[in-house]
Design a protein around this motif. Sequence first.
Motif, short mmCIF file in Angstrom:
data_model
loop_
_atom_site.label_atom_id
_atom_site.label_comp_id
_atom_site.label_asym_id
_atom_site.label_seq_id
_atom_site.Cartn_x
_atom_site.Cartn_y
_atom_site.Cartn_z
N ILE A 197 0.54 -6.07 0.57
CA ILE A 197 -0.81 -6.14 -0.15
C ILE A 197 -0.69 -6.18 -1.43
CG2 ILE A 197 -0.45 -3.55 -0.74
CD1 ILE A 197 -3.48 -3.21 -0.35
N TRP A 198 -1.71 -7.01 -1.95
CA TRP A 198 -1.83 -7.92 -3.58
C TRP A 198 -3.03 -7.51 -4.09
CZ3 TRP A 198 1.50 -11.88 -4.99
CH2 TRP A 198 2.53 -12.32 -4.12
N LEU A 199 -2.88 -6.47 -5.23
CA LEU A 199 -3.66 -5.96 -5.91
C LEU A 199 -3.94 -6.42 -7.35
CD1 LEU A 199 -3.55 -2.21 -4.85
CD2 LEU A 199 -4.92 -3.97 -3.93
N ARG A 200 -3.03 -7.17 -7.47
CA ARG A 200 -3.11 -7.74 -9.16
C ARG A 200 -4.30 -8.21 -9.20
NH1 ARG A 200 1.82 -11.52 -11.28
NH2 ARG A 200 0.83 -11.59 -13.18
N GLY A 201 -4.48 -8.19 -10.67
CA GLY A 201 -5.74 -8.65 -11.36
C GLY A 201 -7.19 -7.95 -11.16
N ASN A 202 -7.05 -6.87 -10.74
CA ASN A 202 -8.36 -5.95 -10.64
C ASN A 202 -8.44 -4.86 -11.39
OD1 ASN A 202 -9.65 -6.94 -8.11
ND2 ASN A 202 -7.43 -7.02 -7.29
N SER A 203 -9.20 -3.83 -11.29
CA SER A 203 -9.38 -2.90 -12.19
C SER A 203 -9.57 -1.56 -11.27
CB SER A 203 -10.65 -2.82 -12.89
OG SER A 203 -10.45 -3.77 -14.13
N ILE A 204 -8.71 -1.33 -10.41
CA ILE A 204 -8.39 -0.25 -9.38
C ILE A 204 -8.06 1.00 -9.92
CG2 ILE A 204 -7.62 0.59 -7.16
CD1 ILE A 204 -7.98 -2.41 -6.53
N ALA A 205 -8.68 2.06 -10.60
CA ALA A 205 -8.33 3.08 -11.40
C ALA A 205 -7.38 4.15 -10.61
CB ALA A 205 -9.33 3.78 -11.95
N THR A 206 -7.87 4.26 -9.17
CA THR A 206 -7.16 5.22 -8.28
C THR A 206 -6.90 4.72 -7.03
OG1 THR A 206 -8.20 6.94 -9.60
CG2 THR A 206 -7.66 7.75 -7.29
N SER A 227 -12.26 -0.20 -6.86
CA SER A 227 -11.80 1.01 -6.00
C SER A 227 -11.65 0.17 -4.56
CB SER A 227 -13.00 1.77 -5.59
OG SER A 227 -14.22 1.38 -4.99
N LEU A 228 -10.91 0.69 -3.74
CA LEU A 228 -10.48 0.47 -2.42
C LEU A 228 -10.97 1.17 -1.30
CD1 LEU A 228 -6.34 0.03 -2.77
CD2 LEU A 228 -8.31 -1.77 -2.57
N PRO A 229 -11.68 0.92 -0.28
CA PRO A 229 -12.51 1.56 0.53
C PRO A 229 -11.47 2.69 1.32
CG PRO A 229 -12.00 -0.51 1.57
CD PRO A 229 -11.49 -0.50 -0.04
N ASP A 230 -11.78 3.72 1.77
CA ASP A 230 -11.36 4.62 2.57
C ASP A 230 -10.69 4.02 3.77
OD1 ASP A 230 -11.14 6.70 0.54
OD2 ASP A 230 -13.01 7.50 1.37
N CYS A 231 -11.11 3.35 4.37
CA CYS A 231 -10.66 2.78 5.59
C CYS A 231 -9.43 1.79 5.25
CB CYS A 231 -11.61 1.88 6.17
SG CYS A 231 -12.20 0.33 5.43
N ILE A 232 -8.82 1.73 4.06
CA ILE A 232 -7.70 0.83 3.82
C ILE A 232 -6.60 1.43 4.76
CG2 ILE A 232 -6.93 2.30 1.94
CD1 ILE A 232 -6.69 -1.48 1.85
N GLY A 233 -6.32 2.63 4.80
CA GLY A 233 -5.45 3.21 5.70
C GLY A 233 -5.25 3.19 7.43
N GLU A 234 -6.45 2.46 7.62
CA GLU A 234 -6.89 2.09 9.10
C GLU A 234 -6.07 0.76 9.64
OE1 GLU A 234 -10.82 2.78 10.11
OE2 GLU A 234 -10.61 5.01 8.90
N SER A 243 4.97 -4.34 1.78
CA SER A 243 5.35 -4.79 0.56
C SER A 243 4.34 -4.46 -0.59
CB SER A 243 5.81 -6.18 0.58
OG SER A 243 6.89 -6.74 1.64
N GLY A 244 4.60 -3.74 -1.43
CA GLY A 244 3.46 -3.62 -2.44
C GLY A 244 3.56 -4.17 -3.62
N TYR A 245 2.59 -5.27 -3.74
CA TYR A 245 2.27 -6.14 -5.04
C TYR A 245 1.19 -5.48 -5.69
CZ TYR A 245 5.15 -9.61 -2.50
OH TYR A 245 6.25 -9.90 -1.83
N MET A 246 1.33 -4.31 -6.32
CA MET A 246 0.25 -3.61 -6.76
C MET A 246 0.20 -3.72 -8.46
SD MET A 246 0.78 -0.52 -4.13
CE MET A 246 -0.84 0.45 -4.82
N MET A 247 0.68 -4.56 -9.15
CA MET A 247 0.97 -4.74 -10.42
C MET A 247 -0.36 -5.28 -11.14
SD MET A 247 2.48 -7.37 -8.54
CE MET A 247 2.73 -8.99 -8.56
N MET A 248 -0.29 -4.97 -12.45
CA MET A 248 -1.54 -5.52 -13.18
C MET A 248 -2.92 -5.34 -12.59
SD MET A 248 0.82 -8.73 -14.91
CE MET A 248 -0.84 -9.45 -15.66
N ALA A 249 -3.04 -4.15 -11.96
CA ALA A 249 -4.28 -3.78 -11.22
C ALA A 249 -5.26 -2.83 -11.75
CB ALA A 249 -3.78 -3.53 -9.87
N GLY A 250 -4.63 -2.31 -13.03
CA GLY A 250 -5.48 -1.22 -13.85
C GLY A 250 -5.28 0.20 -13.07
N ILE A 251 -4.24 0.43 -12.22
CA ILE A 251 -4.15 1.85 -11.70
C ILE A 251 -3.59 2.71 -12.66
CG2 ILE A 251 -2.78 2.96 -9.99
CD1 ILE A 251 -2.38 0.06 -8.56
N GLN A 252 -4.34 3.92 -12.87
CA GLN A 252 -4.09 5.10 -13.55
C GLN A 252 -3.63 5.94 -12.69
OE1 GLN A 252 -7.73 5.98 -15.43
NE2 GLN A 252 -8.06 3.73 -16.02
#
Length: 135
Positions: free
Chosen positions: A26-35, A12-19, A48-57
Amino acid sequence: QRLYIAYNKLTSLPDCIGEITALNDIWLRGNSIATIPDSFCKLRQHISGYMMMAGIQHLPDCIGDVPFSFLYLYGNELSELPDSMQQIYAAHDGFELSLADNQLTALPAWVATTPHLVGGKDFCTWRVYLLVMYL
């Protein structure tokens, strides 16, 4: 500023991410962040959103409020896209959206009605072509 948190075991990402007001990449690749949390939508800097292969559902309904320069979402587990993504896609010509290797079964209707795609002007460019080929 870059937030490079690729290849961890984040779920998961913390709610404070928007702050993080100066976030550009942002690079999220290789994690298991469902939401991705709703607070992500508070980001207002071009990002720039590098949010590939991060388990996002699931993406938040407000994701269209984020001014992405491009958004790489390939290799996730998305089965649908929020309607608000049309806002990003229509906002600027040349926006690159990569959705290959997800769980999508159809393209959203807005892809065909986006202003810079109407009339086939850019519909066969590689950006959209790749998106269609991998669905």
